[in-house]
Each structure stands twice: as C-alpha cells, then as structure tokens.
Design an enzyme around this catalytic site. Structure first.
Site, short mmCIF file in Angstrom:
data_model
loop_
_atom_site.label_atom_id
_atom_site.label_comp_id
_atom_site.label_asym_id
_atom_site.label_seq_id
_atom_site.Cartn_x
_atom_site.Cartn_y
_atom_site.Cartn_z
CG HIS A 274 -8.86 -0.51 -5.59
ND1 HIS A 274 -9.55 -0.65 -4.42
CD2 HIS A 274 -9.75 -0.72 -6.58
CE1 HIS A 274 -10.80 -0.94 -4.69
NE2 HIS A 274 -10.96 -0.98 -6.00
CE1 TYR B 105 -3.92 -2.12 0.09
CE2 TYR B 105 -2.77 -3.32 1.82
CZ TYR B 105 -3.80 -3.23 0.90
OH TYR B 105 -4.71 -4.26 0.79
C1 DHK Z 1 -7.53 -1.50 -0.18
C2 DHK Z 1 -7.90 -2.51 0.65
O1 DHK Z 1 -8.08 -2.28 1.94
C3 DHK Z 1 -8.05 -3.89 0.17
O2 DHK Z 1 -9.01 -4.62 0.91
C4 DHK Z 1 -8.38 -3.96 -1.30
C5 DHK Z 1 -7.45 -1.68 -1.64
C6 DHK Z 1 -7.41 -3.11 -2.10
C7 DHK Z 1 -6.37 -0.80 -2.23
O3 DHK Z 1 -5.47 -1.30 -2.90
O4 DHK Z 1 -6.41 0.42 -2.02
O5 DHK Z 1 -8.37 -5.29 -1.74
#
Ligand code: DHK
Length: 151
Positions: free
Chosen positions: A101, A24
């Site tokens: 995302h 992330y």
């Molecule tokens: C964020 C989340 O919390 C995941 O559950 C998704 C998404 C993807 C992201 O990539 O921002 O699967």
C-alpha cells in the site's frame, strides 16, 4: 528470465498522481510501473504490471498467476478491506504474495486497518509510497531465490 512476477493493482490506482496526493503521493502509476520494471530487470526478473477497476478482472488475473507467474505483488486498493473473494483467489494461487500500500493504512480510518489480503501475504509493505513497490520486487526476488536454492 522465466515466468514474471505479477504486480496487480486494484480500483482507483489508475488515478495516482491526481488522487489525494497528500495521501498517495504525486507519482503516477505509469511512473511506479517503470521503477518496478527497472528494479526487476537489475535483479534479472520480469514484471507483468497491471491495473483494473474490476474485482472480477483482478480475480481472473490472480487465477491466471497460478500457472503463469512466479509470485504476486498486490495492491488491491479498497478491495483489500472488503474482498473475501480476492483472499480466496490468492490462497488458491499457491504462490508467494506480497501486499503493498502506498499509504500507511494503520494511520488511517479504522475500516482500512484490516486487510483480508494480509491473510494470504508473506509480507506487507505500507506507508512508503511508490518506493514500496521497488522494495516488494526486491523482497520477492529474495523469496524466489531462496525457494529455488532449496530446490
Ligand atoms: C489504496 C487504496 O485505494 C485504498 O483503498 C486503500 C491503498 C489504501 C494504498 O494506500 O495504496 O485503503
């Protein structure tokens, strides 16, 4: 500036910065909010940026958007893949929707490769990290400008 764009974030996105940074990134949600607000202000639009861990609260905000927002940018977190109720709320809002995302959900587990949200979205941005939010604000500004020029 008129009504804002809602930028809505679902469960666990408050953990950005600490949460699985290899997936992330290291940007916090507060930093992403500032970048989205900056981009919006250069485009002459306002952003109302929110996060919740509650599905019900997210649905309430989407319902509220119908009267109080011009468009919705949404990262519904894990609810993306599970929530028909979020999809229903987005469809009822009758507003332009862009799905964002941070990660590329198509390079991840198979359960992340289906999004209920996408059925309501004009476009989807994924895999570009925090930059995706700025791109979504830019795209939403274009969508709103072309809608208003059509009257
Ligand atoms: C964020 C989340 O919390 C995941 O559950 C998704 C998404 C993807 C992201 O990539 O921002 O699967």
């Amino acid at each position: 500036m008129g009504k804002p764009i809602y930028v809505l974030n679902g469960p666990n996105l408050n953990m950005l910065g600490k949460r699985e940074p290899a997936i992330y990134g290291r940007d916090t949600l507060a930093a992403i909010k500032l970048r989205a607000e900056d981009r919006a202000s250069t485009l002459g639009i306002a952003v109302d940026f929110r996060q919740t861990n509650s599905e019900g609260e997210l649905i309430g905000w989407i319902q509220d958007a119908r009267d109080n927002a011009r468009g919705i940018i949404i990262n519904a977190g894990g609810l993306t893949h599970t929530s028909v109720a979020i999809l229903d709320a987005l469809q009822a809002a009758e507003l332009p929707v862009i799905e964002v995302h941070l990660s590329n959900i198509f390079r991840r587990e198979s359960f992340r490769q289906h999004s209920h949200v996408s059925l309501a979205a004009m476009g989807v941005i994924c895999g570009l990290g925090a930059k995706g939010y700025e791109l979504a604000v830019e795209a939403m500004a274009d969508i709103l400008a072309s809608a208003s020029s059509r009257g």
